[in-house]
Write a protein that holds these residues in place. Structure first.
Motif, PDB file in Angstrom:
ATOM      1  N   ASN A 333      62.073 -29.064  83.202  1.00 19.49           N
ATOM      2  CA  ASN A 333      60.822 -28.465  82.717  1.00 19.49           C
ATOM      3  C   ASN A 333      61.016 -27.819  81.345  1.00 19.49           C
ATOM      4  O   ASN A 333      60.531 -26.716  81.067  1.00 19.49           O
ATOM      5  N   GLY A 336      58.120 -26.513  79.242  1.00 16.65           N
ATOM      6  CA  GLY A 336      56.930 -26.788  80.049  1.00 16.65           C
ATOM      7  C   GLY A 336      56.573 -28.257  80.161  1.00 16.65           C
ATOM      8  O   GLY A 336      55.503 -28.592  80.700  1.00 16.65           O
ATOM      9  N   GLY A 338      57.717 -30.629  82.060  1.00 20.26           N
ATOM     10  CA  GLY A 338      57.584 -31.106  83.431  1.00 20.26           C
ATOM     11  C   GLY A 338      56.215 -30.819  84.011  1.00 20.26           C
ATOM     12  O   GLY A 338      55.581 -31.694  84.615  1.00 20.26           O
ATOM     13  N   ASP A 339      55.744 -29.594  83.816  1.00 18.61           N
ATOM     14  CA  ASP A 339      54.418 -29.225  84.320  1.00 18.61           C
ATOM     15  C   ASP A 339      53.334 -30.081  83.687  1.00 18.61           C
ATOM     16  O   ASP A 339      52.406 -30.545  84.368  1.00 18.61           O
TER      17      ASP A 339
END
Length: 521
Positions: A333, A336, A338-339
């Motif tokens: 991640n 960020g 991955g999100d």
């Protein structure tokens, strides 16, 4: 080819090959060290070095690091580099790099430069030779590759790719641990062989494993594990016309190539056959290079096999590493990503996930150490010095250095895929990317690579839940222990895997296994 195959066919041939190698080494060394040292074609500083070897030993220890240090040494000014018999003018100034990248192939040939440097590592039938209007030599294989990755062909491949990827994932136990790069190499090789040779060939596990094994042996990045291996390959190409390993590769491919040739001659309708790279190549040769002459096409079976393997070489060598690094950063991640990728996949009703495509571009930027080379087929003036270089000069630049220029890529040490969003503050940086080619040199296989990687990453994220295992298995344990130059010199997770910075051209690969735990959804 006959001599090559004879030498590879028996233990007597192996002994003869060894004796031939020893004799050739002795003769070659005498030639190398007695060859007159050529002068730089223009007045620029020259890096010191030994005859023939030049700065080659230092360069190949870590090409990106070597060029970065030379750039600082000469304060961005052009300089002359001699490297194992090759002679280059290296430019570093931003204006020079942008001008070099914008040259069309007919002015500054990427294919010719790389054929001169590493053509010995590829099969003899890979390149087409011709003459420019000014009399200079020109080689190309781009039209053959481009013909096989047209949009209609890519669309036809999508269902097959999805099925092959799903089958590989279904074969995994419900839970377990994966070596991320080994797993990606296995799956990407499987789907690449499928589009290359067809589903029937891919179901032949021995054929697939033999082909991948020969590729890894032939691959300069993984197969040339010592200077002596590289020297042997070079001498084989000079004495025999090519490396002996390609006789084995042709024998492996000939049955499939011969079937594709007969289909092309008989005019088997496309609607009744599977669209593959080998069938596409056979039709292209028949219609455009053999004047629809069956005997002429059959005589080209070696050239078709060579181009099939070269396609595999180009499609596989970078794709599996890019897919693995993409998954690594999604699992970690990083910033960020991955999100955002998971959210984009959940909200997407198709295969195209823009956030994922940007992630792949950022992987290409940060993990490509290559030296970009162009051989001049027409004179070119270096913008920063107004020095005109003559035809035949090879000009290079460091992509590692260029990709970390803050005036081109704001906050260049950050892993930030959003920089390729044209609506962002950076205004979009995709036009500056070199990993898939740039300016007059776009990679004809870019769309296939993006499709293959995206389908694989989306498929694995939909079917598997991934998480990183103990960081002590993934590489360095503390940030301050990392080499200040290594790939970890940009802002990445603290325990980023150590990479092999001696790689010269392909996407950097980790030194140790990168492990992830998975659970089937």
């Amino acid at each position: 080819h006959a001599l090559n195959e004879a030498l590879a066919s028996s233990s007597v041939g192996q002994l003869g090959g060894s004796l031939l190698l020893c004799a050739t080494v002795a003769a070659a060394l005498g030639l190398f060290f007695t060859t007159r040292r050529r002068r730089c074609p223009v007045d620029v500083p020259a890096l010191p070095g030994l005859p023939f070897l030049g700065s080659g030993l230092s360069y190949f220890a870590s090409p990106a690091k070597f060029l970065l240090e030379a750039k600082k040494r000469y304060n961005n000014a052009p300089f002359f580099l001699r490297c194992f018999g090759h002679e280059w003018i290296i430019v570093s100034d931003r204006r020079d790099c942008r001008s070099l990248l914008s040259l069309p192939e007919r002015t500054g040939s990427m294919v010719q430069a790389n054929a001169d440097l590493a053509g010995f590592a590829l099969p003899a039938g890979t390149f087409e030779f011709g003459k420019e209007e000014n009399g200079s030599n020109h080689v190309s294989n781009t039209p053959i590759i481009a013909h096989s990755v047209r949009p209609a062909v890519l669309k036809a491949w999508e269902p097959t790719l999805k099925v092959r990827i799903a089958a590989k994932l279904d074969n995994l136990p419900n839970t377990g641990t994966l070596d991320l790069f080994s797993f990606c190499r296995d799956v990407i090789s499987d789907v690449t062989v499928t589009v290359l040779l067809g589903k029937k060939a891919c179901e032949d596990e021995k054929l697939k494993l033999d082909l991948v094994g020969l590729f890894l042996e032939a691959d300069p990045e993984s197969g040339f594990h010592s200077p002596l291996v590289a020297i042997r390959a070079y001498l084989e190409s000079k004495v025999l016309g090519e490396r002996r390993i390609y006789a084995k590769i042709r024998e492996l491919l000939y049955p499939i190539v011969d079937d594709a040739i007969e289909d092309a001659i008989s005019g088997t309708p496309r609607s009744s056959e599977e669209v593959t790279v080998v069938s596409s190549f056979a039709r292209l040769f028949y219609e455009r290079k053999c004047d629809s002459n069956p005997d002429k096409l059959r005589s080209k079976r070696g050239d078709i096999a060579d181009n099939v393997f070269t396609f595999f070489f180009a499609a596989f060598s970078n794709s599996f590493a890019m897919a693995a690094w993409t998954l690594y950063h999604i699992v970690e991640n990083t910033n960020g990503i991955g999100d955002r990728v998971h959210a984009a996949i959940d909200n997407s009703d198709g295969n195209r996930v823009v956030e994922l495509e940007r992630c792949i571009l950022e992987i290409s930027r940060l993990y490509t150490p290559s030296t970009v080379l162009r051989k001049l087929l027409r004179p070119w003036t270096i913008p920063s010095t107004q020095t005109t270089l003559p035809i035949g000069t090879t000009v290079g630049m460091s992509f590692y250095s260029y990709s970390r220029d803050p005036d081109i890529f704001p906050n260049p040490l950050d892993f930030e895929p959003r920089r390729y969003d044209k609506r962002s503050n950076g205004g979009g940086c995709e036009s500056e990317m070199v990993g898939f080619g740039s300016g007059g040199h776009p990679c004809p296989g870019k769309k296939f690579a993006m499709l293959e990687i995206a389908l694989f990453v989306v498929g694995i994220l939909k079917q598997l839940e991934l998480k990183a295992v103990g960081k002590d298995n993934n590489g360095m344990e503390e940030e301050d222990k990392r080499d200040a130059f290594s790939v970890a010199s940009f802002s990445v997770p603290k325990h980023h895997p150590e990479v092999d910075i001696s790689q010269a051209g392909f996407i950097w690969r980790p030194v140790k296994p990168v492990l992830v735990e998975y659970t089937q959804r």
